[in-house]
Design a protein around this motif. Sequence first.
Motif, PDB file in Angstrom:
ATOM      1  N   LEU A  94       0.780  -1.256  -0.057  1.00 18.29           N
ATOM      2  CA  LEU A  94      -0.169   0.099   0.051  1.00 18.29           C
ATOM      3  C   LEU A  94       0.839   1.025   0.191  1.00 18.29           C
ATOM      4  O   LEU A  94       0.523   2.159  -0.767  1.00 18.29           O
ATOM      5  CB  LEU A  94      -0.997  -0.024   1.248  1.00 18.29           C
ATOM      6  CG  LEU A  94      -1.971  -0.984   1.172  1.00 18.29           C
ATOM      7  CD1 LEU A  94      -2.754  -0.928   2.616  1.00 18.29           C
ATOM      8  CD2 LEU A  94      -3.044  -0.879  -0.018  1.00 18.29           C
ATOM      9  N   LEU A  95       1.992   1.091   0.666  1.00 21.26           N
ATOM     10  CA  LEU A  95       2.713   2.400   0.936  1.00 21.26           C
ATOM     11  C   LEU A  95       3.489   2.634  -0.428  1.00 21.26           C
ATOM     12  O   LEU A  95       3.770   3.697  -1.069  1.00 21.26           O
ATOM     13  CB  LEU A  95       3.806   2.209   1.911  1.00 21.26           C
ATOM     14  CG  LEU A  95       3.108   2.306   3.324  1.00 21.26           C
ATOM     15  CD1 LEU A  95       4.152   2.107   4.518  1.00 21.26           C
ATOM     16  CD2 LEU A  95       2.528   3.983   3.545  1.00 21.26           C
ATOM     17  N   LEU A  96       4.229   1.211  -0.831  1.00 20.47           N
ATOM     18  CA  LEU A  96       5.164   1.443  -2.000  1.00 20.47           C
ATOM     19  C   LEU A  96       4.246   2.079  -3.371  1.00 20.47           C
ATOM     20  O   LEU A  96       4.578   2.767  -3.945  1.00 20.47           O
ATOM     21  CB  LEU A  96       5.486   0.150  -2.679  1.00 20.47           C
ATOM     22  CG  LEU A  96       6.537  -0.308  -3.788  1.00 20.47           C
ATOM     23  CD1 LEU A  96       7.668   0.657  -3.587  1.00 20.47           C
ATOM     24  CD2 LEU A  96       6.755  -1.643  -3.866  1.00 20.47           C
ATOM     25  N   PHE A  97       3.062   1.280  -3.797  1.00 24.01           N
ATOM     26  CA  PHE A  97       2.325   1.724  -4.938  1.00 24.01           C
ATOM     27  C   PHE A  97       1.733   2.862  -4.606  1.00 24.01           C
ATOM     28  O   PHE A  97       1.149   3.623  -5.474  1.00 24.01           O
ATOM     29  CB  PHE A  97       1.475   0.636  -5.305  1.00 24.01           C
ATOM     30  CG  PHE A  97       2.198  -0.493  -5.481  1.00 24.01           C
ATOM     31  CD1 PHE A  97       3.332  -0.676  -6.382  1.00 24.01           C
ATOM     32  CD2 PHE A  97       1.515  -1.966  -5.216  1.00 24.01           C
ATOM     33  CE1 PHE A  97       3.883  -1.728  -6.918  1.00 24.01           C
ATOM     34  CE2 PHE A  97       2.026  -3.168  -5.433  1.00 24.01           C
ATOM     35  CZ  PHE A  97       3.518  -2.928  -6.234  1.00 24.01           C
ATOM     36  N   GLY A  98       1.609   3.622  -3.356  1.00 21.79           N
ATOM     37  CA  GLY A  98       0.836   4.868  -3.080  1.00 21.79           C
ATOM     38  C   GLY A  98       2.180   5.952  -3.489  1.00 21.79           C
ATOM     39  O   GLY A  98       1.745   6.944  -4.038  1.00 21.79           O
ATOM     40  N   PHE A  99       3.201   5.705  -3.151  1.00 20.22           N
ATOM     41  CA  PHE A  99       4.457   6.673  -3.699  1.00 20.22           C
ATOM     42  C   PHE A  99       4.879   6.486  -4.916  1.00 20.22           C
ATOM     43  O   PHE A  99       5.440   7.237  -5.490  1.00 20.22           O
ATOM     44  CB  PHE A  99       5.385   6.744  -2.589  1.00 20.22           C
ATOM     45  CG  PHE A  99       5.096   7.565  -1.295  1.00 20.22           C
ATOM     46  CD1 PHE A  99       4.973   8.596  -1.217  1.00 20.22           C
ATOM     47  CD2 PHE A  99       4.548   6.692  -0.247  1.00 20.22           C
ATOM     48  CE1 PHE A  99       4.715   9.557   0.036  1.00 20.22           C
ATOM     49  CE2 PHE A  99       4.305   7.397   0.946  1.00 20.22           C
ATOM     50  CZ  PHE A  99       4.298   8.709   0.944  1.00 20.22           C
ATOM     51  N   TYR A 100       4.907   5.080  -5.527  1.00 20.54           N
ATOM     52  CA  TYR A 100       5.673   5.018  -6.678  1.00 20.54           C
ATOM     53  C   TYR A 100       4.762   3.706  -7.415  1.00 20.54           C
ATOM     54  O   TYR A 100       5.229   2.619  -7.402  1.00 20.54           O
ATOM     55  CB  TYR A 100       6.904   4.532  -6.458  1.00 20.54           C
ATOM     56  CG  TYR A 100       7.673   4.148  -7.706  1.00 20.54           C
ATOM     57  CD1 TYR A 100       8.009   5.250  -8.521  1.00 20.54           C
ATOM     58  CD2 TYR A 100       8.267   2.750  -8.079  1.00 20.54           C
ATOM     59  CE1 TYR A 100       8.678   5.020  -9.840  1.00 20.54           C
ATOM     60  CE2 TYR A 100       8.881   2.767  -9.227  1.00 20.54           C
ATOM     61  CZ  TYR A 100       9.204   3.789 -10.076  1.00 20.54           C
ATOM     62  OH  TYR A 100       9.882   3.549 -11.073  1.00 20.54           O
ATOM     63  N   PRO A 101       3.501   4.057  -8.203  1.00 22.04           N
ATOM     64  CA  PRO A 101       2.721   3.192  -8.537  1.00 22.04           C
ATOM     65  C   PRO A 101       3.211   2.982 -10.283  1.00 22.04           C
ATOM     66  O   PRO A 101       2.592   2.198 -10.712  1.00 22.04           O
ATOM     67  CB  PRO A 101       1.441   3.945  -8.852  1.00 22.04           C
ATOM     68  CG  PRO A 101       1.779   5.418  -8.911  1.00 22.04           C
ATOM     69  CD  PRO A 101       2.951   5.596  -8.208  1.00 22.04           C
ATOM     70  N   MET A 102       4.495   3.500 -10.586  1.00 26.33           N
ATOM     71  CA  MET A 102       4.664   3.281 -12.148  1.00 26.33           C
ATOM     72  C   MET A 102       4.904   1.793 -12.507  1.00 26.33           C
ATOM     73  O   MET A 102       4.513   1.463 -13.572  1.00 26.33           O
ATOM     74  CB  MET A 102       6.194   4.125 -12.509  1.00 26.33           C
ATOM     75  CG  MET A 102       5.747   5.584 -12.194  1.00 26.33           C
ATOM     76  SD  MET A 102       4.396   6.176 -13.200  1.00 26.33           S
ATOM     77  CE  MET A 102       4.475   5.562 -14.674  1.00 26.33           C
ATOM     78  N   PRO A 103       5.520   1.057 -11.672  1.00 28.35           N
ATOM     79  CA  PRO A 103       5.713  -0.375 -12.203  1.00 28.35           C
ATOM     80  C   PRO A 103       4.276  -1.034 -12.411  1.00 28.35           C
ATOM     81  O   PRO A 103       4.305  -1.747 -13.411  1.00 28.35           O
ATOM     82  CB  PRO A 103       6.345  -1.068 -10.868  1.00 28.35           C
ATOM     83  CG  PRO A 103       7.201  -0.053 -10.144  1.00 28.35           C
ATOM     84  CD  PRO A 103       6.299   1.298 -10.394  1.00 28.35           C
ATOM     85  N   VAL A 104       3.328  -0.780 -11.792  1.00 27.95           N
ATOM     86  CA  VAL A 104       1.880  -1.203 -12.054  1.00 27.95           C
ATOM     87  C   VAL A 104       1.586  -0.505 -13.243  1.00 27.95           C
ATOM     88  O   VAL A 104       1.091  -1.158 -14.282  1.00 27.95           O
ATOM     89  CB  VAL A 104       0.988  -1.098 -10.829  1.00 27.95           C
ATOM     90  CG1 VAL A 104      -0.306  -1.770 -11.114  1.00 27.95           C
ATOM     91  CG2 VAL A 104       1.586  -1.889  -9.762  1.00 27.95           C
ATOM     92  N   LEU A 105       1.577   0.878 -13.405  1.00 23.39           N
ATOM     93  CA  LEU A 105       1.190   1.608 -14.362  1.00 23.39           C
ATOM     94  C   LEU A 105       1.647   1.280 -15.843  1.00 23.39           C
ATOM     95  O   LEU A 105       1.181   1.375 -16.817  1.00 23.39           O
ATOM     96  CB  LEU A 105       1.074   2.976 -14.267  1.00 23.39           C
ATOM     97  CG  LEU A 105       0.324   3.582 -12.935  1.00 23.39           C
ATOM     98  CD1 LEU A 105       0.549   5.221 -12.784  1.00 23.39           C
ATOM     99  CD2 LEU A 105      -0.996   3.553 -13.077  1.00 23.39           C
ATOM    100  N   ASP A 106       2.901   1.010 -15.751  1.00 19.52           N
ATOM    101  CA  ASP A 106       3.561   0.492 -17.139  1.00 19.52           C
ATOM    102  C   ASP A 106       3.232  -0.859 -17.540  1.00 19.52           C
ATOM    103  O   ASP A 106       3.001  -0.533 -18.907  1.00 19.52           O
ATOM    104  CB  ASP A 106       5.262   0.253 -16.504  1.00 19.52           C
ATOM    105  CG  ASP A 106       5.783   1.455 -16.531  1.00 19.52           C
ATOM    106  OD1 ASP A 106       5.419   2.764 -16.735  1.00 19.52           O
ATOM    107  OD2 ASP A 106       7.182   1.480 -15.837  1.00 19.52           O
ATOM    108  N   VAL A 107       2.427  -1.487 -16.853  1.00 22.16           N
ATOM    109  CA  VAL A 107       1.791  -2.847 -17.207  1.00 22.16           C
ATOM    110  C   VAL A 107       0.365  -2.453 -17.759  1.00 22.16           C
ATOM    111  O   VAL A 107      -0.087  -2.982 -18.557  1.00 22.16           O
ATOM    112  CB  VAL A 107       1.764  -3.842 -15.941  1.00 22.16           C
ATOM    113  CG1 VAL A 107       0.976  -5.003 -16.631  1.00 22.16           C
ATOM    114  CG2 VAL A 107       3.352  -4.088 -15.646  1.00 22.16           C
ATOM    115  N   ILE A 108      -0.476  -1.531 -16.981  1.00 20.80           N
ATOM    116  CA  ILE A 108      -1.698  -1.317 -17.283  1.00 20.80           C
ATOM    117  C   ILE A 108      -1.992  -0.519 -18.569  1.00 20.80           C
ATOM    118  O   ILE A 108      -2.763  -0.720 -19.526  1.00 20.80           O
ATOM    119  CB  ILE A 108      -2.312  -0.477 -16.301  1.00 20.80           C
ATOM    120  CG1 ILE A 108      -2.400  -1.346 -14.816  1.00 20.80           C
ATOM    121  CG2 ILE A 108      -3.679   0.081 -16.450  1.00 20.80           C
ATOM    122  CD1 ILE A 108      -2.842  -0.545 -13.661  1.00 20.80           C
ATOM    123  N   ASN A 109      -1.195   0.611 -18.812  1.00 20.80           N
ATOM    124  CA  ASN A 109      -1.163   1.391 -19.862  1.00 20.80           C
ATOM    125  C   ASN A 109      -1.325   0.896 -21.293  1.00 20.80           C
ATOM    126  O   ASN A 109      -2.291   1.032 -21.975  1.00 20.80           O
ATOM    127  CB  ASN A 109       0.026   2.760 -19.812  1.00 20.80           C
ATOM    128  CG  ASN A 109      -0.334   3.485 -18.847  1.00 20.80           C
ATOM    129  OD1 ASN A 109      -1.391   3.676 -18.336  1.00 20.80           O
ATOM    130  ND2 ASN A 109       0.771   4.435 -18.648  1.00 20.80           N
TER     131      ASN A 109
END
Length: 521
Positions: free
Chosen positions: A479-494
């Motif tokens: 929750l903390l990691l993706f709250g401050f740095y969601p880019m690894p997930v967004l890179d997959v989503i976009n």
Amino acid sequence: MNTFPWLTLLVVVPLVGALVVPFVPRRAALPQQVGLGFAVVTLLAAAVMASGYDVDGGVQFTEEHEWIAALGVHYALGVDGLGLLMVLLTVVLVPIVIVASWNDLRDGSSLASSGTESAHGGAGRFVAWTLLLEAFSVAVFAATDVFLFYIVFEATLIPAYFLIGGFGREGRSRAAVKFLIYQLAGGLIMLASVIGFYVVSARAGSPTYLVSDLAALDIDPVTQRYLFLGFFIAFAIKAPMFPVHTWLADTTEKATTGTSVLLVCILDKIGTYGMLRFCLELLPDASRWATPVVVVLALISIVYGALVAIGQDDVLRLIGLTSLSHFGLIVLGIFVLTDQGGTGAILYMVNHGIATAALFLIAGMLIRRRGTTLISQMSGVERTQPVLAGTFLVAGLAACGLPGLSPFVSEMLVIISAFDYAWWAGAVAVSAIVLAAVYILWMYQRTMTGPGRPDVEPVVAADLDRRELGVVAPLLAALLLFGFYPMPVLDVINPTVDSTLAEVGVTPDGPTVPTTGEEGH
């Protein structure tokens, strides 16, 4: 690496585990140890597979074998960014659920054993059904054949029914039957649309159920609408959405907290996953046609779920109803048909799975100590169990979208897209933040603060132990990691969002969430 049948492996390992665990000797904690071993192996295999995923590579790790030639049915698997994230969410949460339920499995305190069956016998059955649900869920998220998807979609009901009806509190059998009736009704409606795809593809030249082939068909708008209704109703029940949501609160109230995590954080995601994969990608004209009605239903779900949650005294029922509001936001993000909305919806699916899993599991630890699920019978927990109170607060704040925690990012993306769709849609969506703060903070105040209740003796006085902290820590860290740095997930989503919107005929017309190394577009 793409030629190795990774997805089949991720289905087979927990499936074998589900068959092996019931026959493991019922001594000590051996059944859950063996089950945990299978779950961890599945997780490691998924991690290796994910390490070879190309974010710009489309559907990957594909497998395709002819199954029923006369009907055009294939055993076909593959994942894009959406499927990969849902598979990873599944394989991460299953071992966490097994470890979180360890004490319950050991002493049988929340398991229903009949006759002279030992608690360890109940533990074996619980773990076996959990692994079977994992296997079917992975298959659902990986299926690229509509007929195969339908088969495993319905198959998930078998372990889910036994997890609800076999373990938990009094009234669980009724909750299990209600769950099954709703889900079977949705499945039967979907079956009509599955058959419809066969008819449409056969008229086009050759019957097929492959998603790639169906997406290439030119289906007339009227037919699309009928097919859309069959799929959407089934997915709305699964998600769940208003007004076909009433099974949800009964289920989370009566089932174990581990079962609730499996249902709400994994199984219910099949509903929103299906809306993206089948409604938008295969039936784009019908999706645009239905958008106004679906947006209104999503907004009703958001407000209704939050308002009903505020008045609950049962902590598990309250958490269950919050998911009705959260799934309303996810569906809203999907059907406003914008790049930010789609990105926010998929990211919300991941974040909701993490935050709600933490909330359910910590609530289970609280209930084990207090001996009740009633909020009115709890108070002053933070005085004697500050770590429990602190972790509960973090999970609760994540659920109500506190900045710095991962659900905030996805909530903002959905709300921005709602304002782009219509000012009134955005205004109603914003109310979710206010209402969430009310039901979460009020629940925390009533359970954790205050002088305590001298007339209610706690069952367990100790704070969280190392095993429980080991369960909670990775969820809160995520929750903390993706709250401050969601880019690894967004890179997959976009890339997945761009591809899906292209099928619907929508092109990005505003600022997007950039992937790594891009300046936006």
